[in-house]
Motif scaffolding. Structure first.
Motif, PDB file in Angstrom:
ATOM      1  N   CYS A  27       0.866  -1.185   0.000  1.00 12.19           N
ATOM      2  CA  CYS A  27       0.000   0.000   0.000  1.00 12.19           C
ATOM      3  C   CYS A  27       0.897   1.227   0.000  1.00 12.19           C
ATOM      4  CB  CYS A  27      -0.921  -0.004   1.216  1.00 12.19           C
ATOM      5  SG  CYS A  27      -2.033   1.403   1.240  1.00 12.19           S
ATOM      6  N   THR A  36      -5.352   0.450  -8.108  1.00  9.31           N
ATOM      7  CA  THR A  36      -5.032  -0.866  -7.569  1.00  9.31           C
ATOM      8  C   THR A  36      -4.576  -1.744  -8.719  1.00  9.31           C
ATOM      9  OG1 THR A  36      -6.665  -0.702  -5.812  1.00  9.31           O
ATOM     10  CG2 THR A  36      -5.914  -2.893  -6.364  1.00  9.31           C
ATOM     11  N   ILE A  45      -1.825  -1.402  -3.801  1.00 14.65           N
ATOM     12  CA  ILE A  45      -2.854  -0.394  -3.619  1.00 14.65           C
ATOM     13  C   ILE A  45      -2.175   0.968  -3.515  1.00 14.65           C
ATOM     14  CG2 ILE A  45      -4.701   0.413  -2.102  1.00 14.65           C
ATOM     15  CD1 ILE A  45      -4.967  -2.572  -1.238  1.00 14.65           C
ATOM     16  N   ASN A  47      -2.898   4.834  -2.753  1.00 12.49           N
ATOM     17  CA  ASN A  47      -3.863   5.774  -2.203  1.00 12.49           C
ATOM     18  C   ASN A  47      -3.791   7.106  -2.916  1.00 12.49           C
ATOM     19  OD1 ASN A  47      -5.737   5.109  -0.146  1.00 12.49           O
ATOM     20  ND2 ASN A  47      -4.014   4.508   1.117  1.00 12.49           N
ATOM     21  N   LYS A  79      -5.945  -9.159   0.395  1.00  8.85           N
ATOM     22  CA  LYS A  79      -6.993  -8.139   0.287  1.00  8.85           C
ATOM     23  C   LYS A  79      -8.333  -8.843   0.150  1.00  8.85           C
ATOM     24  CE  LYS A  79      -7.990  -5.954  -3.453  1.00  8.85           C
ATOM     25  NZ  LYS A  79      -7.998  -5.208  -4.668  1.00  8.85           N
ATOM     26  N   GLU A  82     -12.335  -3.749  -1.126  1.00 11.92           N
ATOM     27  CA  GLU A  82     -11.730  -2.434  -1.409  1.00 11.92           C
ATOM     28  C   GLU A  82     -12.824  -1.449  -1.798  1.00 11.92           C
ATOM     29  OE1 GLU A  82      -9.099  -0.498  -4.966  1.00 11.92           O
ATOM     30  OE2 GLU A  82      -8.718  -2.559  -4.412  1.00 11.92           O
TER      31      GLU A  82
END
Length: 109
Positions: A27, A36, A45, A47, A79, A82
């Motif tokens: 992440c 993603t 991932i 952000n 994961k 999401e």
């Protein structure tokens, strides 16, 4: 995904390969465009930005509203879910607002 994001991820992977660290997923933060990527070795991932668009992000065409990615993990999976969390306040009602009368007498057919 922008070319800049791809270059940063490539450099990150090269650094990990030198350390012999194995990760279930990655992440990364404060890119101005959430994304993603599902990979064989786990999800990556990316952000978005907490502050939203600015002069810097406008230069790269990545000026999206403030956003963070909410995701879940479990013992067996890197994961499990999401969701993007768009952080800007809505100023107008969404199309899903439905009026439900308090009293059935108010309902006109």
């Amino acid at each position: 995904m922008t070319e800049l994001q791809k270059q940063i991820i490539k450099l990150f992977k090269q650094g990990l390969n030198k350390t012999q660290i194995i990760l279930d997923g990655v992440c990364m933060g404060h890119f101005h465009q959430p994304a993603t990527m599902e990979r064989v070795n786990g999800p990556q991932i990316i952000n978005g930005s907490l502050k939203g668009p600015d002069e810097y992000s406008l230069q790269f065409g990545a000026a999206l509203p403030a956003c963070q990615v909410l995701f879940g993990v479990s013992k067996n999976y890197a994961k499990t879910f999401e969701f993007p969390l768009w952080l800007e306040e809505k100023k107008e009602p969404t199309r899903w607002d439905i009026y439900i009368p308090d009293v059935w007498a108010d309902l006109k057919i």
